[in-house]
Design a protein around this motif. Sequence first.
Motif, PDB file in Angstrom:
ATOM      1  N   PHE A  72       0.860  -1.175   0.000  1.00  0.00           N
ATOM      2  CA  PHE A  72       0.000   0.000   0.000  1.00  0.00           C
ATOM      3  C   PHE A  72       0.895   1.223   0.000  1.00  0.00           C
ATOM      4  O   PHE A  72       1.035   1.906   0.997  1.00  0.00           O
ATOM      5  CB  PHE A  72      -0.950  -0.015   1.208  1.00  0.00           C
ATOM      6  CG  PHE A  72      -1.920  -1.139   1.135  1.00  0.00           C
ATOM      7  CD1 PHE A  72      -1.694  -2.309   1.818  1.00  0.00           C
ATOM      8  CD2 PHE A  72      -3.044  -1.041   0.346  1.00  0.00           C
ATOM      9  CE1 PHE A  72      -2.586  -3.366   1.722  1.00  0.00           C
ATOM     10  CE2 PHE A  72      -3.944  -2.083   0.258  1.00  0.00           C
ATOM     11  CZ  PHE A  72      -3.714  -3.249   0.947  1.00  0.00           C
TER      12      PHE A  72
ATOM     13  N   MET B  85      -3.149   3.299   1.268  1.00  0.00           N
ATOM     14  CA  MET B  85      -4.119   2.359   0.704  1.00  0.00           C
ATOM     15  C   MET B  85      -3.831   2.201  -0.774  1.00  0.00           C
ATOM     16  O   MET B  85      -3.055   2.967  -1.340  1.00  0.00           O
ATOM     17  CB  MET B  85      -5.543   2.903   0.894  1.00  0.00           C
ATOM     18  CG  MET B  85      -5.744   4.274   0.259  1.00  0.00           C
ATOM     19  SD  MET B  85      -7.305   5.067   0.640  1.00  0.00           S
ATOM     20  CE  MET B  85      -8.405   4.165  -0.416  1.00  0.00           C
ATOM     21  N   SER B  86      -4.442   1.218  -1.386  1.00  0.00           N
ATOM     22  CA  SER B  86      -4.325   1.075  -2.830  1.00  0.00           C
ATOM     23  C   SER B  86      -5.283   2.056  -3.503  1.00  0.00           C
ATOM     24  O   SER B  86      -6.461   2.120  -3.147  1.00  0.00           O
ATOM     25  CB  SER B  86      -4.662  -0.348  -3.258  1.00  0.00           C
ATOM     26  OG  SER B  86      -4.673  -0.417  -4.667  1.00  0.00           O
TER      27      SER B  86
ATOM     28  N   GLN C 152      -7.984   1.024  -7.967  1.00  0.00           N
ATOM     29  CA  GLN C 152      -9.382   0.970  -8.426  1.00  0.00           C
ATOM     30  C   GLN C 152      -9.913   2.371  -8.717  1.00  0.00           C
ATOM     31  O   GLN C 152     -10.597   2.589  -9.713  1.00  0.00           O
ATOM     32  CB  GLN C 152     -10.252   0.267  -7.392  1.00  0.00           C
ATOM     33  CG  GLN C 152     -11.655   0.014  -7.894  1.00  0.00           C
ATOM     34  CD  GLN C 152     -12.450  -0.876  -6.951  1.00  0.00           C
ATOM     35  OE1 GLN C 152     -11.918  -1.450  -6.027  1.00  0.00           O
ATOM     36  NE2 GLN C 152     -13.737  -0.982  -7.202  1.00  0.00           N
TER      37      GLN C 152
ATOM     38  N   ASP D 170     -14.762   5.100  -5.338  1.00  0.00           N
ATOM     39  CA  ASP D 170     -13.716   4.078  -5.221  1.00  0.00           C
ATOM     40  C   ASP D 170     -12.494   4.551  -4.449  1.00  0.00           C
ATOM     41  O   ASP D 170     -11.441   3.904  -4.497  1.00  0.00           O
ATOM     42  CB  ASP D 170     -13.295   3.603  -6.620  1.00  0.00           C
ATOM     43  CG  ASP D 170     -14.396   2.806  -7.289  1.00  0.00           C
ATOM     44  OD1 ASP D 170     -15.173   2.149  -6.570  1.00  0.00           O
ATOM     45  OD2 ASP D 170     -14.494   2.853  -8.532  1.00  0.00           O
ATOM     46  N   THR D 171     -12.632   5.658  -3.740  1.00  0.00           N
ATOM     47  CA  THR D 171     -11.524   6.165  -2.940  1.00  0.00           C
ATOM     48  C   THR D 171     -12.077   6.793  -1.671  1.00  0.00           C
ATOM     49  O   THR D 171     -13.290   6.850  -1.466  1.00  0.00           O
ATOM     50  CB  THR D 171     -10.684   7.189  -3.748  1.00  0.00           C
ATOM     51  OG1 THR D 171      -9.487   7.481  -3.024  1.00  0.00           O
ATOM     52  CG2 THR D 171     -11.462   8.462  -4.040  1.00  0.00           C
TER      53      THR D 171
ATOM     54  N   ASP E 234     -12.923   3.528   7.246  1.00  0.00           N
ATOM     55  CA  ASP E 234     -13.004   3.125   5.847  1.00  0.00           C
ATOM     56  C   ASP E 234     -12.096   1.909   5.676  1.00  0.00           C
ATOM     57  O   ASP E 234     -10.877   2.007   5.847  1.00  0.00           O
ATOM     58  CB  ASP E 234     -12.553   4.266   4.925  1.00  0.00           C
ATOM     59  CG  ASP E 234     -12.803   3.967   3.462  1.00  0.00           C
ATOM     60  OD1 ASP E 234     -12.431   2.856   3.002  1.00  0.00           O
ATOM     61  OD2 ASP E 234     -13.357   4.832   2.762  1.00  0.00           O
TER      62      ASP E 234
ATOM     63  N   ARG F  51     -10.862   0.429   3.313  1.00  0.00           N
ATOM     64  CA  ARG F  51      -9.804   0.484   2.294  1.00  0.00           C
ATOM     65  C   ARG F  51      -8.519   1.079   2.843  1.00  0.00           C
ATOM     66  O   ARG F  51      -7.441   0.839   2.306  1.00  0.00           O
ATOM     67  CB  ARG F  51     -10.291   1.291   1.090  1.00  0.00           C
ATOM     68  CG  ARG F  51     -11.467   0.623   0.383  1.00  0.00           C
ATOM     69  CD  ARG F  51     -12.087   1.536  -0.627  1.00  0.00           C
ATOM     70  NE  ARG F  51     -12.678   2.694   0.051  1.00  0.00           N
ATOM     71  CZ  ARG F  51     -13.538   3.530  -0.488  1.00  0.00           C
ATOM     72  NH1 ARG F  51     -13.911   3.350  -1.738  1.00  0.00           N
ATOM     73  NH2 ARG F  51     -14.028   4.536   0.186  1.00  0.00           N
TER      74      ARG F  51
ATOM     75  N   GLN G 138      -5.459   1.137   4.966  1.00  0.00           N
ATOM     76  CA  GLN G 138      -4.708   0.081   5.645  1.00  0.00           C
ATOM     77  C   GLN G 138      -3.916   0.607   6.832  1.00  0.00           C
ATOM     78  O   GLN G 138      -3.768  -0.065   7.830  1.00  0.00           O
ATOM     79  CB  GLN G 138      -3.788  -0.633   4.658  1.00  0.00           C
ATOM     80  CG  GLN G 138      -4.567  -1.349   3.589  1.00  0.00           C
ATOM     81  CD  GLN G 138      -5.645  -2.232   4.174  1.00  0.00           C
ATOM     82  OE1 GLN G 138      -5.360  -3.130   4.956  1.00  0.00           O
ATOM     83  NE2 GLN G 138      -6.903  -1.981   3.829  1.00  0.00           N
TER      84      GLN G 138
ATOM     85  N   ILE H 179     -10.589  -8.006   2.958  1.00  0.00           N
ATOM     86  CA  ILE H 179     -10.697  -6.965   1.951  1.00  0.00           C
ATOM     87  C   ILE H 179     -10.500  -7.547   0.553  1.00  0.00           C
ATOM     88  O   ILE H 179      -9.548  -8.278   0.308  1.00  0.00           O
ATOM     89  CB  ILE H 179      -9.662  -5.843   2.205  1.00  0.00           C
ATOM     90  CG1 ILE H 179      -9.970  -5.188   3.541  1.00  0.00           C
ATOM     91  CG2 ILE H 179      -9.676  -4.827   1.075  1.00  0.00           C
ATOM     92  CD1 ILE H 179      -8.944  -4.202   3.976  1.00  0.00           C
TER      93      ILE H 179
ATOM     94  N   ILE I 182      -9.915  -6.479  -3.298  1.00  0.00           N
ATOM     95  CA  ILE I 182      -9.551  -5.330  -4.152  1.00  0.00           C
ATOM     96  C   ILE I 182      -9.532  -5.775  -5.592  1.00  0.00           C
ATOM     97  O   ILE I 182      -9.171  -6.830  -5.949  1.00  0.00           O
ATOM     98  CB  ILE I 182      -8.189  -4.747  -3.740  1.00  0.00           C
ATOM     99  CG1 ILE I 182      -8.302  -4.193  -2.343  1.00  0.00           C
ATOM    100  CG2 ILE I 182      -7.752  -3.681  -4.713  1.00  0.00           C
ATOM    101  CD1 ILE I 182      -7.072  -3.521  -1.827  1.00  0.00           C
TER     102      ILE I 182
END
Length: 131
Positions: A3, A39-40, A43, A52-53, A89, A91, A93, A129, A131
């Motif tokens: 991440f 986070m990633s 997406q 998506d964020t 959230d 997403r 990490q 999770i 992804i």
Amino acid sequence: MDFLDEIVLTGLTVFGRHGVYAHEREDGQEFSIDLRLRMSLDQAAASDDVADTVHYGELAEKVAAVVGGEPVNLIETLAERIAAVALEDVRVQNVTVTVHKPHAPIPLSFADVAVTVHRSRAPEAMEDITI
């Protein structure tokens, strides 16, 4: 899973009534908050959709509600509460939160006092999770 992507919000300034002294609770003061979310963002980049964020405007409002809300004695406690909000959230990490208290009651000349906490999602939560 790496991440290395980040969302950074710096200098969010909010009035609050935190501190161990009665005058800090009565008079209040401005606090400045810095957030670094890891986070990633793959997406979100692919879809170009804010859904998506992490919506940093909404996050800023949640953080402002914490800072402007129930007083605590220590900015360490305040930083912990802010980190918990960011980690709501799934997403996100891990998060780094810095709480600046530039008007801390120190009888000397200084530029700033700050506390930084680093918090991560529990490893078992990360397994859930997709992804």
